[in-house]
Design a protein around this motif. Structure first.
Motif, short mmCIF file in Angstrom:
data_model
loop_
_atom_site.label_atom_id
_atom_site.label_comp_id
_atom_site.label_asym_id
_atom_site.label_seq_id
_atom_site.Cartn_x
_atom_site.Cartn_y
_atom_site.Cartn_z
N HIS A 87 29.10 88.64 8.74
CA HIS A 87 29.47 89.70 9.86
C HIS A 87 29.83 88.09 11.46
O HIS A 87 29.80 87.74 11.23
N HIS A 113 19.73 92.25 8.59
CA HIS A 113 21.45 92.66 9.05
C HIS A 113 22.23 94.02 8.33
O HIS A 113 23.57 93.89 9.62
N GLU A 132 25.67 85.35 8.64
CA GLU A 132 26.26 85.77 10.68
C GLU A 132 27.16 84.98 10.62
O GLU A 132 26.46 83.59 10.42
N HIS A 184 30.72 93.79 7.32
CA HIS A 184 29.74 94.52 8.14
C HIS A 184 30.47 96.11 7.74
O HIS A 184 29.34 97.44 8.21
N LYS A 199 30.33 100.03 12.98
CA LYS A 199 30.33 98.19 13.06
C LYS A 199 31.39 97.75 13.16
O LYS A 199 32.40 98.33 12.54
N ASP A 256 32.24 93.84 13.38
CA ASP A 256 32.77 92.94 12.26
C ASP A 256 32.46 92.57 11.00
O ASP A 256 31.89 94.04 10.33
#
Length: 340
Positions: free
Chosen positions: A110, A154, A174, A222, A230, A232
Motif C-alpha cells: 500500500h 489493511h 504500508e 491493494h 483503491k 495504491d
C-alpha cells in the motif's frame, strides 16, 4: 524366577512396539528402561527428543518437519501460545502435528497518502493498521505495528482468485507516499517513491516471502485486491524492478507478450465493442485473479479493474481502456501464472 519374569517383560515390550495401537501394559519392566509410544516419523527426524526450546520460560519451535511441497510448515516464528486450563497441564509430548501451514499466505503493498507523522498516527491510533510501515525519513528503520500472527486492518473488502477478506490471510506493508492528485482533465498524477524506501520494501518483502513461502501470484497491490476502491501503491511503484532485481512478485515474459500483441492487432479494433469479446476479456481478468463479474459490457467495475492491471503491469498508460497491448499483457500473465 527373575529370569522368567525378565523374559515375560521382554516379550510384552516387543509386542507393544509392534502394535499399531500403542497398547499400555502393567507388566514388570526394569526401572532403568523407558518405553516411548511408537510414532511414525519422517526419515532423519528424531521424535524421541522434544524439539521445543525453552528460553526463560518461553517456548519456541523453529524446525520444519512437515512437507514443504504441500506448503505445510511447523516452524513457529515466535513464542508458542498454549492454553492453560484450570486444574490441568497441557503437554507437548506429541508436538507438533505435521498437518499445518501458515496463516500468512499473501503480501499486500500500500501507500499511506499521508506524510510520515500522520501515517504513524493513523495506523496506530485509528481503525486501520498494517503489520509494517516503511517511512520516508532516509534512515534504516522499518516500523512494525502489528504482530505477524495477528490480523491487521489493511485490506478491507478484498478478493483474489478464490480468496476473499484478505485481512485474514495476509501481511500488509504500508509505504509513506503522498498518493496522487488529479489534473484539470481528471487524470491521476502520482508521486514517485524514494529509492531508499524501495530498498527497504524489497528487503522486508523478501524476508516475509521467504519465511512464509508466499508464491509470486500472492504478492499484490491493494489495487489488485480492491480495484473498484483503491489505487495504491499506484503506477510509479516499481514492480518490474522488484521482479528483476529481487525476484519478488509477478511479471510477464516479453516474448509471450509480443506474440499475443501481434495476434491481437489483426482485428482488435473491429471486435472491441462486441459483447462476446468484452465477455472474453472480463473472463480473462477474472481468471488471472481480479474480482470482476463478466457482463459483456464496458462497465465502471471493468474499467477500474483494467486500470488496476495497468498500474501493476503497464504503468506507462493507466487510462482503464483495454487496448491491444494491455490485452496481450493479460494473456501473457495468464499463460505464465495459470490458476491451479
Amino acid at each position: 524366577m527373575r529370569k522368567t519374569l525378565y523374559i515375560i517383560g521382554l516379550s510384552v515390550f516387543v509386542f507393544s512396539c509392534t502394535s499399531q495401537k500403542n497398547v499400555k501394559t502393567t507388566s514388570y519392566r526394569p526401572k532403568t528402561s523407558t518405553i516411548q509410544p511408537k510414532t511414525t516419523v519422517k526419515p532423519g527426524v528424531d521424535k524421541s527428543k522434544s524439539q521445543v526450546t525453552n528460553e526463560r520460560g518461553v517456548e519456541f519451535f523453529t524446525t520444519n518437519i512437515a512437507d514443504p511441497a504441500k506448503n505445510d510448515n511447523t516452524i513457529s516464528y515466535g513464542s508458542l501460545v498454549s492454553a492453560k486450563p484450570a486444574g490441568y497441564k497441557v503437554v507437548k509430548t506429541y508436538f507438533p502435528a505435521i498437518a499445518q501451514n501458515f496463516r500468512q499466505r499473501y503480501l499486500i503493498l500500500h501507500y499511506t497518502a499521508l506524510p510520515d507523522d500522520k501515517s504513524i498516527t493513523v495506523l496506530t491510533q485509528q481503525a486501520v493498521s498494517a503489520h509494517y510501515l516503511v517511512n520516508n525519513s532516509g534512515d534504516n528503520e522499518i516500523y512494525q505495528l502489528v504482530d505477524e500472527n495477528k490480523r491487521s486492518y489493511h485490506a478491507g473488502v478484498s478478493a483474489w482468485r478464490a480468496d476473499k477478506n484478505l485481512n485474514d490471510t495476509s501481511i500488509g506493508i504500508e509505504i509513506v507516499n503522498s498518493g496522487y492528485t488529479a489534473d484539470s482533465t481528471g487524470k491521476k498524477i502520482f508521486v514517485s517513491f524514494n529509492d531508499d524506501q524501495i530498498k527497504k520494501v524489497a528487503a522486508l518483502a523478501k524476508d516475509i516471502i521467504t519465511r512464509y513461502q508466499i508464491p509470486a501470484t500472492n504478492v499484490l497491490a491493494h489495487s489488485d485486491i480492491a480495484p473498484t476502491r483503491k489505487q495504491d501503491p499506484g503506477p510509479l511503484f516499481p514492480w518490474k524492478k522488484l521482479y528483476d532485481e529481487y525476484q519478488i512478485g509477478m511479471w510477464y515474459d516479453e516474448s509471450a507478450k509480443q506474440s499475443f500483441y501481434d495476434a491481437a492487432q489483426i482485428d482488435f479494433a473491429a471486435k472491441y465493442n462486441e459483447p462476446s469479446f468484452v465477455f472474453v476479456i472480463q473472463t480473462a481478468l477474472q481468471k488471472f485473479g481480479y474480482a470482476v463479474e463478466p457482463s459483456g459490457k464496458w462497465d465502471d467495475a471493468t474499467k477500474s479493474t483494467i486500470e488496476a492491471l495497468q498500474y501493476h503491469f503497464r504503468p506507462q498508460n493507466y487510462d482503464g481502456i483495454m487496448d491491444a497491448e494491455t490485452w496481450a499483457i493479460l494473456q501473457a500473465l495468464n499463460q505464465k501464472y495459470p490458476t491451479k
